[in-house]
Design an enzyme around this catalytic site. Structure first.
Site, short mmCIF file in Angstrom:
data_model
loop_
_atom_site.label_atom_id
_atom_site.label_comp_id
_atom_site.label_asym_id
_atom_site.label_seq_id
_atom_site.Cartn_x
_atom_site.Cartn_y
_atom_site.Cartn_z
N ARG A 6 -13.75 20.16 -81.07
CA ARG A 6 -12.47 20.68 -81.18
C ARG A 6 -12.67 20.60 -83.08
O ARG A 6 -12.39 19.45 -83.33
CB ARG A 6 -11.09 20.22 -80.60
CG ARG A 6 -9.77 21.02 -81.44
CD ARG A 6 -9.76 22.40 -81.28
NE ARG A 6 -8.58 22.81 -81.53
CZ ARG A 6 -8.11 23.35 -82.69
NH1 ARG A 6 -9.07 22.96 -83.65
NH2 ARG A 6 -6.86 23.83 -82.96
N ARG B 13 -11.84 16.09 -75.92
CA ARG B 13 -12.86 16.93 -76.82
C ARG B 13 -13.13 15.93 -77.86
O ARG B 13 -12.18 15.25 -78.56
CB ARG B 13 -12.01 18.28 -77.05
CG ARG B 13 -11.70 19.24 -76.04
CD ARG B 13 -10.92 20.26 -76.37
NE ARG B 13 -9.57 20.00 -76.88
CZ ARG B 13 -8.79 20.81 -77.46
NH1 ARG B 13 -9.18 22.36 -77.27
NH2 ARG B 13 -7.71 20.39 -78.09
N GLU C 111 -5.55 32.77 -80.85
CA GLU C 111 -5.99 32.56 -79.50
C GLU C 111 -6.86 34.00 -78.85
O GLU C 111 -6.51 35.18 -79.18
CB GLU C 111 -4.72 32.22 -78.39
CG GLU C 111 -3.89 30.92 -78.85
CD GLU C 111 -4.82 29.53 -78.45
OE1 GLU C 111 -5.90 29.88 -77.83
OE2 GLU C 111 -4.33 28.55 -78.88
#
Length: 247
Positions: free
Chosen positions: A70, A121, A78
Site C-alpha cells: 500500500r 500490507r 476507488e
C-alpha cells in the site's frame, strides 16, 4: 619560586581539563544532532511486480514471498473496494500506476514507522526506474495526499508540493470542486454501470452460478480468482483484503 612553579602547573592542568570537557561536550552535542536528523534509512530494496491492484496498491515478490504493498501518504479513487462504486479517475489512476510500475526496475523504500498496516500490507514509497510513483500520481492529479500517520512522513512536504501543483492546474481529480476532499473522493463514475454490466455479462455467459461455498469451488470456474466488482466475489474469500478473492 617553588610556589610559583606549583601555581603554573596547576593552571596548565586546569586549562587542559577544561579543554577536554569542552571537546567531549561538543562531540556529544554533534552526536545528538546527528541522531535527530538521520533516524531511519533511505535504502531501497528491489522487488518484482506480480500485478497491480488499483491506483495505490500493488502485489510484489518481496524476499521470496508475495506481498501486498500500500503506497504511503497517498490515496487514489476507488475501483475495487467492496460495496463501493467505481469513482471518477479511478481507472485512470490504476492504468497510470500500471504504466509506471511496469517501467523498469521496481523498488520499495520504507520509513521509520511501522512497515505493515492492520491488513498486513507493506507500507512503502514506490519507485520505478528511480522515479517516485507516488509523486508522479500526485503531480498528474490522479491522487491526493492522505493517511498521514507520523513518523511515516519522510516525503510529506514534497508530496504536498506535487499535489498543490496539480490543484493549481486543475488536473484530473481537481477539475471539479468538492470531488477530492480530506475524507476521500465523492461520487461515482457515470460509466460505472455500463462497464460493470458488460464485464459481468461476458463472464456469466459461460457460467451462470455466482455463489460458491469456498475458494476451491470458485477456482473450478475462475482459476485466477475474481475481483470485488465480480458477482462471485465474497468478502470472506478475500483474506488479504486486497479486493481480489481466491487469487
Amino acid at each position: 619560586m617553588k610556589q610559583t612553579l606549583q601555581l603554573t602547573v596547576w593552571l596548565i592542568v586546569t586549562l587542559f581539563l577544561l579543554s577536554a570537557c569542552g571537546t567531549v561536550s561538543s562531540n556529544q552535542s554533534a552526536d545528538s544532532s546527528h541522531a535527530t536528523t538521520t533516524s531511519g534509512t533511505t535504502d531501497k530494496v528491489e522487488v518484482s511486480l506480480i500485478r497491480i491492484v488499483d491506483g495505490d496498491t500493488i502485489k510484489v515478490n518481496y524476499n521470496g514471498q508475495e506481498e501486498t504493498v500500500r503506497y504511503l501518504l497517498i490515496d487514489t479513487p476507488e475501483t475495487k473496494a467492496p460495496n463501493k462504486c467505481v469513482q471518477p479517475y479511478g481507472k485512470n489512476a490504476s492504468k497510470r500506476n500500471e504504466e509506471l510500475v511496469e517501467n523498469g526496475k521496481l523498488e520499495l523504500e520504507f520509513d521509520v514507522g511501522q512497515r505493515k498496516d492492520k491488513y498486513g500490507r507493506l507500507l512503502a514509497y514506490v519507485y520505478a526506474d528511480g522515479q517516485s510513483v507516488q509523486e508522479t500520481l500526485l503531480k498528474e492529479g490522479l491522487a491526493r495526499v492522505a493517511y498521514v500517520y507520523p513518523p511515516n512522513t519522510r516525503y510529506l512536504d514534497s508530496y504536498e508540493d506535487a499535489e498543490a501543483s496539480a490543484i493549481d492546474a486543475h488536473k484530473a481529480v481537481w477539475q471539479q470542486d468538492g470531488y477530492a476532499t480530506d475524507k476521500g473522493f465523492t461520487g461515482c463514475s457515470l460509466e460505472k454501470n455500463d462497464d460493470v454490466s458488460s464485464d459481468v455479462e461476458t463472464e456469466q455467459s459461460d457460467e451462470s452460478a455466482t455463489n460458491f461455498a469456498n475458494c476451491t469451488a470458485l477456482r473450478e470456474t475462475y482459476p485466477e480468482g475474481v475481483p470485488s466488482t465480480h458477482p462471485a466475489y465474497q468478502q470472506k474469500f478475500d483474506r488479504d483484503k486486497d479486493n481480489y478473492a481466491c487469487e
